[in-house]
Structures are given as structure tokens and as C-alpha cells.
Design a protein around this motif. Structure first.
Motif, PDB file in Angstrom:
ATOM      1  N   LEU A 116       3.477   6.275 -11.708  1.00 16.58           N
ATOM      2  CA  LEU A 116       3.520   5.504 -10.466  1.00 16.58           C
ATOM      3  C   LEU A 116       4.068   4.106 -10.698  1.00 16.58           C
ATOM      4  O   LEU A 116       4.958   3.643  -9.973  1.00 16.58           O
ATOM      5  CB  LEU A 116       2.111   5.415  -9.864  1.00 16.58           C
ATOM      6  CG  LEU A 116       1.971   4.480  -8.659  1.00 16.58           C
ATOM      7  CD1 LEU A 116       2.886   4.918  -7.526  1.00 16.58           C
ATOM      8  CD2 LEU A 116       0.518   4.420  -8.196  1.00 16.58           C
ATOM      9  N   PHE A 117       3.554   3.420 -11.706  1.00 21.21           N
ATOM     10  CA  PHE A 117       4.022   2.051 -11.964  1.00 21.21           C
ATOM     11  C   PHE A 117       5.486   2.039 -12.393  1.00 21.21           C
ATOM     12  O   PHE A 117       6.226   1.098 -12.076  1.00 21.21           O
ATOM     13  CB  PHE A 117       3.143   1.386 -13.027  1.00 21.21           C
ATOM     14  CG  PHE A 117       1.894   0.772 -12.476  1.00 21.21           C
ATOM     15  CD1 PHE A 117       1.043   1.502 -11.653  1.00 21.21           C
ATOM     16  CD2 PHE A 117       1.539  -0.525 -12.784  1.00 21.21           C
ATOM     17  CE1 PHE A 117      -0.119   0.942 -11.135  1.00 21.21           C
ATOM     18  CE2 PHE A 117       0.386  -1.104 -12.274  1.00 21.21           C
ATOM     19  CZ  PHE A 117      -0.449  -0.360 -11.444  1.00 21.21           C
ATOM     20  N   LEU A 120       7.450   2.492  -9.183  1.00 20.24           N
ATOM     21  CA  LEU A 120       7.402   1.257  -8.399  1.00 20.24           C
ATOM     22  C   LEU A 120       8.370   0.211  -8.958  1.00 20.24           C
ATOM     23  O   LEU A 120       9.046  -0.493  -8.195  1.00 20.24           O
ATOM     24  CB  LEU A 120       5.975   0.699  -8.385  1.00 20.24           C
ATOM     25  CG  LEU A 120       4.945   1.472  -7.559  1.00 20.24           C
ATOM     26  CD1 LEU A 120       3.552   0.893  -7.774  1.00 20.24           C
ATOM     27  CD2 LEU A 120       5.303   1.446  -6.079  1.00 20.24           C
ATOM     28  N   ALA A 123      11.861   1.240  -8.062  1.00 19.14           N
ATOM     29  CA  ALA A 123      12.138   1.172  -6.632  1.00 19.14           C
ATOM     30  C   ALA A 123      12.298  -0.256  -6.130  1.00 19.14           C
ATOM     31  O   ALA A 123      13.205  -0.553  -5.341  1.00 19.14           O
ATOM     32  CB  ALA A 123      11.024   1.882  -5.856  1.00 19.14           C
ATOM     33  N   PHE A 124      11.430  -1.158  -6.591  1.00 18.81           N
ATOM     34  CA  PHE A 124      11.380  -2.493  -6.010  1.00 18.81           C
ATOM     35  C   PHE A 124      11.886  -3.608  -6.940  1.00 18.81           C
ATOM     36  O   PHE A 124      12.199  -4.701  -6.471  1.00 18.81           O
ATOM     37  CB  PHE A 124       9.953  -2.806  -5.562  1.00 18.81           C
ATOM     38  CG  PHE A 124       9.433  -1.840  -4.530  1.00 18.81           C
ATOM     39  CD1 PHE A 124       9.965  -1.823  -3.255  1.00 18.81           C
ATOM     40  CD2 PHE A 124       8.441  -0.926  -4.863  1.00 18.81           C
ATOM     41  CE1 PHE A 124       9.491  -0.928  -2.296  1.00 18.81           C
ATOM     42  CE2 PHE A 124       7.964  -0.022  -3.914  1.00 18.81           C
ATOM     43  CZ  PHE A 124       8.508  -0.022  -2.630  1.00 18.81           C
ATOM     44  N   ILE A 175       1.100   8.955  -4.006  1.00 26.87           N
ATOM     45  CA  ILE A 175       1.759   7.662  -3.793  1.00 26.87           C
ATOM     46  C   ILE A 175       3.157   7.672  -4.411  1.00 26.87           C
ATOM     47  O   ILE A 175       4.128   7.182  -3.817  1.00 26.87           O
ATOM     48  CB  ILE A 175       0.918   6.517  -4.386  1.00 26.87           C
ATOM     49  CG1 ILE A 175      -0.445   6.440  -3.700  1.00 26.87           C
ATOM     50  CG2 ILE A 175       1.654   5.188  -4.240  1.00 26.87           C
ATOM     51  CD1 ILE A 175      -1.362   5.382  -4.301  1.00 26.87           C
ATOM     52  N   THR A 176       3.264   8.239  -5.612  1.00 26.65           N
ATOM     53  CA  THR A 176       4.567   8.330  -6.274  1.00 26.65           C
ATOM     54  C   THR A 176       5.561   9.115  -5.425  1.00 26.65           C
ATOM     55  O   THR A 176       6.702   8.689  -5.229  1.00 26.65           O
ATOM     56  CB  THR A 176       4.417   9.009  -7.654  1.00 26.65           C
ATOM     57  OG1 THR A 176       3.520   8.255  -8.463  1.00 26.65           O
ATOM     58  CG2 THR A 176       5.758   9.118  -8.357  1.00 26.65           C
ATOM     59  N   VAL A 179       6.687   6.988  -2.473  1.00 24.10           N
ATOM     60  CA  VAL A 179       7.663   5.953  -2.830  1.00 24.10           C
ATOM     61  C   VAL A 179       9.042   6.565  -3.025  1.00 24.10           C
ATOM     62  O   VAL A 179      10.059   6.030  -2.544  1.00 24.10           O
ATOM     63  CB  VAL A 179       7.217   5.205  -4.110  1.00 24.10           C
ATOM     64  CG1 VAL A 179       8.313   4.257  -4.592  1.00 24.10           C
ATOM     65  CG2 VAL A 179       5.932   4.436  -3.854  1.00 24.10           C
ATOM     66  N   THR A 186      15.464   5.613  -5.710  1.00 26.48           N
ATOM     67  CA  THR A 186      14.667   5.978  -6.884  1.00 26.48           C
ATOM     68  C   THR A 186      14.749   7.464  -7.198  1.00 26.48           C
ATOM     69  O   THR A 186      14.252   7.900  -8.230  1.00 26.48           O
ATOM     70  CB  THR A 186      13.192   5.604  -6.671  1.00 26.48           C
ATOM     71  OG1 THR A 186      12.665   6.323  -5.547  1.00 26.48           O
ATOM     72  CG2 THR A 186      13.034   4.128  -6.453  1.00 26.48           C
TER      73      THR A 186
END
Length: 347
Positions: A116-117, A120, A123-124, A175-176, A179, A186
Motif C-alpha cells: 500500500l505505501f 501511494l 501514485a502521489f 485501499i491499494t 488507489v 499507477t
């Protein structure tokens, strides 16, 4: 006859024998070297070993096999060895710290947190992509701490830890997926990341992660005796002068560092941290002074072997190694689950 002879030799060296344990570790190291040589030689184009050695030590980029060995097979081989060793040691640590023989980075959510991290960050903050190992470590640590706190709050039974990990893993995985869906950029290359594999690994992507893995394994080996004391129970560890809570936290951080670093370049590989520690215990028992180094070597050898199978079984097509590991790991997990239910699984 050969099988019986091998079994007889093993039984003549009990697990308590330091000589037997050292022989196992040395034999596994030799096996790892052989598999590494095979990995460097094998692929869509077979390369003789002498040509591989020449390409490894040559500085002439016009050498016939220089590009293949230096930029494709060497990074891939190193990645498999490092990721396998890191995930296996992380699995052994988590099983000891959480007191659950079913614990492993992919099952209790550590992989999901690191993934997940990583997603993230991509993506961002794509301009910070070099910090992927750090992001993966923080995600792995957050997931491990969350599972540990949930288990502590609800009663740290084996099944509670397992169910908490599965719930956390599912939540973080959702959540992954969200995103990836909402930030289309991504998605490029993320399918391979979610499955796990080494096909796109470069030496640059290994630099920081490999340093973290070597530091993590070195620290785990240095404090392996403390892990032995910790497995005796909170009360016994406190009686022996150990601050059990702090020690448990340190080992959780080490496990997160190892798992996160491996995931940062290998993707969400599963089941290495489950299968390898159990195989290692069969040969050297519960003493982590021998178990952890054997896990590091055996994990590298096992992952490298699976990667070789993924490359050659369906040539010229190639399977991501994560698929091979899932084929092997899922039945093994069910076997351990049923064995635990019958009350015979190692504590």
C-alpha cells in the motif's frame, strides 16, 4: 535405498548436535551457490559457465554475453537471493514474536502494508520513487504494529493473531486496489508488482534495499539469543532481566525492515516466510542462533529455485515467480492450519 541412507545419516546427527547444524548451514550455502550459477547460465539463451564468469569480471561491454549477464541475470539472481532470505528471516521472527507458527509477512498483512505505501508513493509522489524501500518499510511496520495491537487488545491467541492479520491484509489490499483504480498512472507495471517477480529488477533498484536487508539480517543474527529468550514467554523473559515489550518491538521493526525492503523491488511475494522457517526447523530445531542463518540461506535458495522453474518450465513463456510460490504455499498453509487444529503444531 538412497532415501533410506540419507534418512539414516540425518538421524545419526541429532538436532541438538552443533556439528549437524553447522553441516546443514554449510550445505545450504553450497546449494545456494550452485543455484546461483545455474541461474546465471539459464534463460532464453543458455550461456556456458566459463562465459558467465568472463562476463562477470570483464569491463569490456562489447563482450558477447556481457549485457545479458550484467544487466539481466545478475540483478535477477541477486534479487531472488536477497528477497528470499529477507522474507524467510522476517517470517521466522514474526512466528517467534507473535507466538504463531502460521505467521508470515503475507498472511498477517505485512506485505499488504508495504504494498500500500509503495503504491501511494508511486501514485502521489512519483518524483520520490527512490524512497520506495523506505515507504515499503514504513507500510510493513505499520501493518505489523496494527496486527500486534489488535491481538493484544482482543486476547493474543493464535487464531486471534491470524484472523487479525487476514482482516488487516484484506483492508489494506482494498485501499491499494482503490488507489490503483482512481489513479490510472499507477497501473503501469503494478500488475507484476502485485503478483511478485524479478523480471524488471535492476542493480540500481537493489542498492538501498540490499543494504537494508543486510543490516536487518545482521542485526537479527546478532540478537538471535534474545529471540530464544523471548520465545520462553513474557514472564520467563522478564525474570531473566529482559525488557520483553521493548525486545518484541525491536524484532517487529527488524521483520518490517526485511519484508519491506524485499517487497520494494520484488513485489508482493507470498509464502516464503511461511514455508522456509518450518523447513529450517526440521533440520536445526528451535534455536534461532542456527535457525535464522539457515532461513537466510534456505530462503534465498528456495526463491531462486522457484524463479528458475518459472523461467524454464514454460519457456519461451515466463511465469511470475509469485504464481509458483502461491501454488506451493497455499497447500502448505492449509496443511499447517489443519495440523494446528489437531493441536500438534509447534508452539
Amino acid at each position: 535405498m538412497r532415501i533410506w541412507r540419507a534418512f539414516s545419516i540425518r538421524m545419526s546427527f541429532p538436532k541438538e548436535s552443533g556439528r549437524f547444524r553447522l553441516l546443514i548451514v554449510a550445505g545450504t550455502a553450497a546449494l545456494l551457490l550452485v543455484l546461483a550459477a545455474v541461474s546465471l547460465c539459464s534463460g532464453s539463451a543458455s550461456i556456458p559457465l566459463d562465459e558467465v564468469i568472463r562476463a562477470l569480471f570483464s569491463r569490456d561491454q562489447t563482450e558477447k554475453f556481457y549485457q545479458i549477464v550484467q544487466f539481466v541475470r545478475l540483478p535477477r539472481t541477486l534479487a531472488a537471493v536477497l528477497a528470499g532470505g529477507a522474507l524467510a528471516v522476517a517470517g521466522a521472527i514474526l512466528q517467534a514474536v507473535l507466538g504463531n507458527a502460521l505467521a508470515s509477512p503475507n498472511i498477517i498483512g505485512v506485505n499488504a502494508g508495504a504494498g500500500l505505501f509503495t503504491i501511494l508513493l508511486a501514485a502521489f509522489f512519483p518524483q520520490l520513487i527512490w524512497f520506495t524501500p523506505l515507504a515499503a518499510f514504513l507500510g510493513a511496520l505499520a501493518a505489523a504494529l496494527l496486527v500486534y495491537l489488535l491481538a493484544q487488545k482482543t486476547g493474543a491467541s493464535r487464531m486471534t493473531i491470524l484472523l487479525s492479520g487476514i482482516a488487516v491484509s484484506s483492508f489494506l489490499g482494498a485501499i491499494t486496489d482503490g488507489v490503483i483504480t482512481l489513479v490510472p498512472d499507477t497501473q503501469a507495471g503494478r500488475f507484476a508488482f502485485l503478483i511478485g517477480g524479478f523480471s524488471g529488477v535492476s542493480m540500481d533498484s537493489l542498492k538501498l534495499a540490499s543494504l537494508c536487508i543486510l543490516i536487518g539480517i545482521g542485526a537479527a543474527l546478532l540478537f538471535s539469543y534474545d529471540l530464544n529468550v523471548l520465545t520462553l514467554g513474557e514472564e520467563t523473559a522478564s525474570t531473566l532481566g529482559m525488557r520483553a515489550g521493548l525486545t518484541r518491538m525491536v524484532f517487529l521493526i527488524l521483520a518490517a525492515l526485511l519484508a519491506g525492503s524485499a517487497i520494494s523491488f520484488a513485489g508482493l511475494l507470498g509464502f516464503v516466510g511461511l514455508i522456509v522457517p518450518h523447513a529450517a526447523r526440521f533440520f536445526v530445531g528451535q534455536d534461532h542462533r542456527y535457525l535464522l542463518p539457515l532461513c537466510a540461506l534456505l530462503g534465498g535458495a528456495f526463491t531462486l529455485l522457484c524463479d528458475l522453474l518459472a523461467r524454464v518450465l514454460f519457456a519461451p513463456f515466463e511465469l511470475p515467480v509469485g504464481i509458483v510460490l502461491s501454488f506451493l504455499g497455499a497447500p502448505f498453509f492449509l496443511y499447517l492450519l489443519f495440523k494446528q487444529k489437531r493441536g500438534r503444531l509447534h508452539d
